[in-house]
Write a protein that holds these residues in place. Structure first.
Motif, PDB file in Angstrom:
ATOM      1  N   ASP A 180       0.857  -1.188   0.000  1.00  0.00           N
ATOM      2  CA  ASP A 180       0.000   0.000   0.000  1.00  0.00           C
ATOM      3  C   ASP A 180       0.895   1.242   0.000  1.00  0.00           C
ATOM      4  N   LEU A 229      -0.586   3.855  10.373  1.00  0.00           N
ATOM      5  CA  LEU A 229      -1.587   2.805  10.560  1.00  0.00           C
ATOM      6  C   LEU A 229      -2.720   3.268  11.463  1.00  0.00           C
ATOM      7  N   MET A 282      -7.753  -0.673   9.300  1.00  0.00           N
ATOM      8  CA  MET A 282      -7.192  -0.490   7.956  1.00  0.00           C
ATOM      9  C   MET A 282      -6.914  -1.852   7.320  1.00  0.00           C
ATOM     10  N   GLU A 283      -7.246  -2.010   6.039  1.00  0.00           N
ATOM     11  CA  GLU A 283      -6.984  -3.243   5.295  1.00  0.00           C
ATOM     12  C   GLU A 283      -5.791  -3.028   4.379  1.00  0.00           C
ATOM     13  N   SER A 321      -6.181  -7.087   8.139  1.00  0.00           N
ATOM     14  CA  SER A 321      -6.794  -5.929   8.784  1.00  0.00           C
ATOM     15  C   SER A 321      -5.987  -5.626  10.044  1.00  0.00           C
TER      16      SER A 321
END
Length: 715
Positions: free
Chosen positions: A630, A639, A643-644, A695
């Motif tokens: 990401d 973070l 959050m995925e 996750s």
């Protein structure tokens, strides 16, 4: 090997006795694990490589036990105490603890309290008390007063010391206590040395901890034992002393006359002393050692599974590769490799702070990629990895050029190793490290065999487990991986060749020397010309070595030369040459395996031959895939819970899976967060280097800990 051992191994593996006997016979003839499991299925009844390896392990264990038994028998015999019954009991042992229990009363020992009592002439008194015939022990003791025994109490005390030692050396007593202790809890208490110690802080979960010994996870026990070794914890078993001594006292009088009250009091004192002073410490050590051996096996098995997955990681194959070992202050080291992994060019660029020569670096990269026809780019996953990947992706890369992130674990070890110096004597460690990163993308197996598996970042307490057992397991795994993939005889390094069944380091060097002097091997049969490679070594290794473009196409397959005549018969039955049969699915489908069974070549072997003919030399590894983290996550501060993110599994342990999500610290998916009911076995849910979606469930910035949950849409 003795029948008692064969029966034990067969029971452990749930195999037939003849399977074990045949397997042992093949080992005695010089057979190797890969060869036996692949080419002798008729004799072993189809035992797989793991089972064959276990047979070899127990063969070695029992060979050592036989040597120990010889010492035990010799010692007892020299003492004049060996009876036929005792000898039979020793010879029938398959447990080292049972053997040592038998030996304990006869084993030479340091001077003890019981020794002093015997020297004082108190053994006859102890014998009468032990046999429960001294109704008045004080009156009996008075007879033994002497210059070395001053009083009745001294005589009784010495007799009790002798009785306590006898009890502590009684096999049935020891085994009964072991059974009791195995069902109890192991308890850890914090020591004074841990007060204020920063090194002890990592063990704080165990400062006041207990768990049933039978259920404690391997990683918990190994952590506790490490902390105890470092002086921060003390371990014990929470057995009930009164219950244990009560059972000992009850069992003692099951086969003896009921004692007088005075004698019962003396025996009870001896029982209490035997338990507290001799048995409790000894049995505690034994059962914790047993539990550690079990934990070792579990941890080593996890390590072995991880290593197997790592070595069988997908290769990108023979592509011109640009390897980048990223860094900030010292720059990014670049190494251009040809299709065979040979070093073509190397340099350093400085795109990141403090130099920040980004434009110059992009220009250099663009020129290198064009000039050397780069098809694959391998970027190490260490410091500045994400920043370097972002830089590379700014380039207008050729259509066929892709970017991969590669684990750097062990690259620095290789760069300073004898292997690294031998391959690149004129280059420094930074160049060798970059080359290793590139080569492990091209062919992970061929490169990683040069590095001690303990340095690959995939173990669990690997420095705390039995090191000889760990080495045995990891060597077996490496050998399995090398032989299951097969080795190109004309391009393989000596490090890879050394793991081929029947070869080893010395013959690997001889093969390389012959290849250097005479050019590429043209056939498998030419191996016979290699110095010191005899008939047995040829038998073991030939099926695992491949010769690309050989005159006989079977030389580039897993069909063993001893079975070439069967393929000749198959081809003749269809009226086609062997070359036309190899790789022809339609022709192979017309062959009935049963028609070609003969002698030692049974249906399992013939079926293996047919499968190999359909897809000769098939690499069991899948094709490598690219991956991207990401782009919005650069540090742990980015973070947020919920959050995925995409990630890559970097290590599997008994308690969970570590996942790289593109940060300095890996996240942990605990075994309870893997999307299955209860606690999952991580290795059964995930595999090493698997692409996953996770996750975020917890963030501890201070300790650099990230908790994750596995999402269902894993890749």
């Amino acid at each position: 090997m003795k029948s008692v051992y064969v029966d034990w191994i067969a029971g452990r593996l749930d195999a037939r006795k003849w399977q074990i006997e045949n397997c042992l016979g093949l080992f005695e003839e010089g057979g190797t694990i890969p060869f036996i499991s692949r080419y002798r299925k008729e004799k072993t009844g189809g035992l797989d490589d793991a089972s064959v390896a276990e047979v070899k392990h127990w063969m070695d264990v029992f060979d050592e036990m036989e040597k120990r038994k010889a010492t035990v028998i010799e010692t007892i015999s020299a003492a004049g105490a060996l009876t036929p019954e005792l000898k039979t009991a020793i010879e029938c042992c398959t447990s080292s603890s049972a053997l040592e229990d038998i030996y304990l009363p006869f084993r030479p020992k340091r001077r003890t309290r019981a020794t002093a009592a015997r020297e004082a002439g108190l053994e006859p008194l102890a014998d009468r008390m032990y046999a429960s015939v001294a109704a008045d022990p004080s009156a009996e003791a008075r007879k033994f007063i002497s210059p070395s025994v001053k009083s009745v109490e001294d005589a009784l005390s010495g007799a009790r010391d002798i009785i306590a030692e006898r009890m502590s050396e009684t096999a049935s007593v020891r085994e009964e206590l072991r059974r009791t202790y195995r069902r109890r809890r192991v308890v850890s208490k914090v020591s004074k040395a841990a007060d204020g110690s920063p090194e002890a802080a990592k063990y704080r979960s165990y400062f006041n901890f207990s768990m049933p010994l039978e259920r404690i996870p391997a990683h918990n026990l190994l952590a506790m034992l490490r902390a105890e070794k470092e002086g921060f914890l003390s371990l014990s078993i929470d057995a009930d002393p009164e219950r244990c001594t009560g059972k000992m006292y009850y069992d003692f009088y099951q086969e003896r006359p009921r004692p007088s009250q005075a004698l019962a009091q003396q025996i009870r004192l001896a029982v209490d002393d035997a338990y507290k002073r001799l048995l409790a410490p000894s049995i505690t050590n034994e059962v914790i050692k047993e539990a550690k051996e079990k934990a070792d096996m579990e941890s080593i098995a996890v390590f072995g599974d991880n290593l197997r997955q790592l070595l069988l990681s997908s290769p990108v194959g023979q592509k011109r590769t640009l390897a980048i070992d990223p860094g900030f202050r010292n720059g990014c080291k670049l190494a251009c490799l040809d299709e065979q992994g040979g070093l073509l060019y190397h340099t350093v660029i400085y795109p990141h702070p403090p130099q920040s020569r980004k434009v110059e670096a992009l220009s250099q990269l663009d020129k290198i990629i064009t000039d050397f026809g780069i098809e694959a780019i391998a970027i190490g996953n260490g410091t500045a990895s994400r920043e370097t990947e972002d830089l590379v992706r700014k380039l207008d890369l050729p259509e066929n050029c892709r970017v991969w992130t590669v684990s750097e674990d062990g690259a620095s070890i290789y760069s300073a190793s004898d292997a690294g110096r031998k391959e690149f004597p004129d280059e420094d460690v930074t160049v060798r490290g970059a080359v290793s990163i590139g080569r492990r993308l091209m062919d992970p197996l061929a490169e990683l065999v040069k590095i001690d598996p303990k340095n690959l970042g995939i173990g669990q307490y690997q420095h705390d487990v039995d090191q000889s057992l760990l080495k045995e397991k990891l060597d077996n795994v490496v050998q399995f991986c090398v032989n299951s993939v097969g080795v190109n005889l004309n391009t393989a390094s000596p490090y890879l060749l050394a793991y081929v069944a029947g070869v080893g380091p010395a013959l690997a060097d001889n093969i390389i020397a012959y290849r250097t002097a005479n050019g590429p091997f043209k056939s498998r049969s030419e191996l016979r010309k290699v110095p010191r490679l005899g008939a047995k070594a040829f038998e073991q290794c030939a099926g695992f070595l491949r010769i690309r473009g050989a005159a006989n196409p079977l030389d580039d397959s897993a069909v063993h030369p001893e079975a070439y005549h069967i393929v000749d018969r198959m081809a003749a039955s269809l009226g086609v040459p062997v070359r036309e049969l190899v790789g022809n699915v339609q022709l192979c489908s017309q062959i009935d395996a049963g028609d070609f069974v003969e002698g030692d070549f049974g249906l399992p072997t013939v079926n293996d031959i047919l499968r190999e003919l359909v897809k000769p030399g098939l690499d069991p590894r899948s094709e490598a895939e690219t991956f991207e983290f990401d782009r919005n996550v650069r540090s742990i501060e980015d973070l947020v819970e919920g959050m995925e993110l995409p990630g890559i599994v970097t290590n599997l342990t008994a308690f969970g899976a570590f996942v790289d999500i593109g940060l300095h610290d890996n996240g942990l998916i605990h075994a309870s967060q893997m999307g299955v009911k209860g606690m999952a076995v991580p290795s059964k849910v995930l595999r090493l280097h698997q692409r996953v979606r996770v996750s975020v469930t917890g963030i501890d910035v201070e300790r650099g800990r990230i908790s994750l949950r596995l999402l269902k849409d894993v890749h």
